[in-house]
Design a protein around this motif. Structure first.
Motif, PDB file in Angstrom:
ATOM      1  N   TYR A 118     -20.476 -13.395 -31.339  1.00 26.73           N
ATOM      2  CA  TYR A 118     -21.041 -14.294 -32.354  1.00 26.73           C
ATOM      3  C   TYR A 118     -20.454 -15.701 -32.205  1.00 26.73           C
TER       4      TYR A 118
ATOM      5  N   SER B 139      -9.037  -7.072 -36.992  1.00 27.57           N
ATOM      6  CA  SER B 139     -10.082  -6.049 -37.061  1.00 27.57           C
ATOM      7  C   SER B 139      -9.589  -4.802 -36.351  1.00 27.57           C
TER       8      SER B 139
ATOM      9  N   ILE C 232     -19.319  -8.758 -39.520  1.00 23.46           N
ATOM     10  CA  ILE C 232     -19.127  -9.440 -38.231  1.00 23.46           C
ATOM     11  C   ILE C 232     -18.800 -10.904 -38.479  1.00 23.46           C
ATOM     12  N   LYS C 233     -19.509 -11.532 -39.409  1.00 27.20           N
ATOM     13  CA  LYS C 233     -19.268 -12.947 -39.678  1.00 27.20           C
ATOM     14  C   LYS C 233     -17.871 -13.186 -40.242  1.00 27.20           C
TER      15      LYS C 233
ATOM     16  N   ASP D  93     -15.978  -4.192 -33.455  1.00 28.52           N
ATOM     17  CA  ASP D  93     -16.153  -5.315 -34.383  1.00 28.52           C
ATOM     18  C   ASP D  93     -15.607  -6.602 -33.783  1.00 28.52           C
TER      19      ASP D  93
ATOM     20  N   ALA E 239     -17.760  -9.926 -33.050  1.00 29.99           N
ATOM     21  CA  ALA E 239     -17.307 -11.211 -33.604  1.00 29.99           C
ATOM     22  C   ALA E 239     -17.139 -12.238 -32.490  1.00 29.99           C
TER      23      ALA E 239
ATOM     24  N   THR F 211     -15.200 -11.243 -39.796  1.00 28.36           N
ATOM     25  CA  THR F 211     -14.284 -11.014 -38.678  1.00 28.36           C
ATOM     26  C   THR F 211     -14.276 -12.229 -37.760  1.00 28.36           C
ATOM     27  N   SER F 212     -15.458 -12.796 -37.495  1.00 27.64           N
ATOM     28  CA  SER F 212     -15.573 -13.984 -36.642  1.00 27.64           C
ATOM     29  C   SER F 212     -14.797 -15.159 -37.218  1.00 27.64           C
TER      30      SER F 212
END
Length: 145
Positions: free
Chosen positions: A69, A57, A3-4, A62, A66, A6-7
């Protein structure tokens, strides 16, 4: 991809988009819709934006994680319009914190470390923002031209 990570890639993408077309960012819309099969679908106000985000992504879930987040960390700001089974985000813009975490990576090892820790993306010493964007989004940006 985490996730991080992708963020981080989505943040770099929005940073580049904001640099290229800042006045249009207030009109950008991103929607996540619950599907009957339990999965999440994603759409935007522009076909090219949907295509680009899905290249970052392949999973809409996801991308949603992201995006949430990035909002929770206050790297981006947008207005959320939620209803049952649907979340729509309007006016996607980087905040001062979002710009700072990206632009500080060029100026100090602390900035590179903060970006790396925040997004699980290694930043080489001496790397520029454009280098990072090119290495992680080059294929997307090249196909848009």
């Amino acid at each position: 991809m985490t996730i991080k990570e992708t963020s981080g890639k989505i943040l770099l993408y929005f940073y580049q988009l904001q640099r290229a077309a800042p006045s249009s960012m207030q009109y950008r819309q991103l929607a996540f819709v619950d599907k009957p099969n339990g999965k999440v679908g994603m759409t935007t106000d522009k076909k090219w934006l949907t295509k680009d985000l899905l290249e970052i992504s392949r999973s809409s879930a996801d991308a949603l994680n992201a995006f949430m987040y990035l909002r929770a960390k206050r790297f981006i700001d947008s207005t959320e319009r939620a209803s049952v089974g649907k979340r729509i985000y309007v006016g996607i813009q980087l905040t001062g914190l979002g710009i700072d975490i990206i632009e500080s990576l060029e100026h100090s090892s602390g900035g590179r470390q903060a970006f790396s820790a925040g997004f699980n993306i290694d930043v080489a010493s001496g790397a520029t923002i454009d280098d990072l964007i090119k290495s992680h989004l080059g294929q997307i940006l090249d196909s848009d031209s």
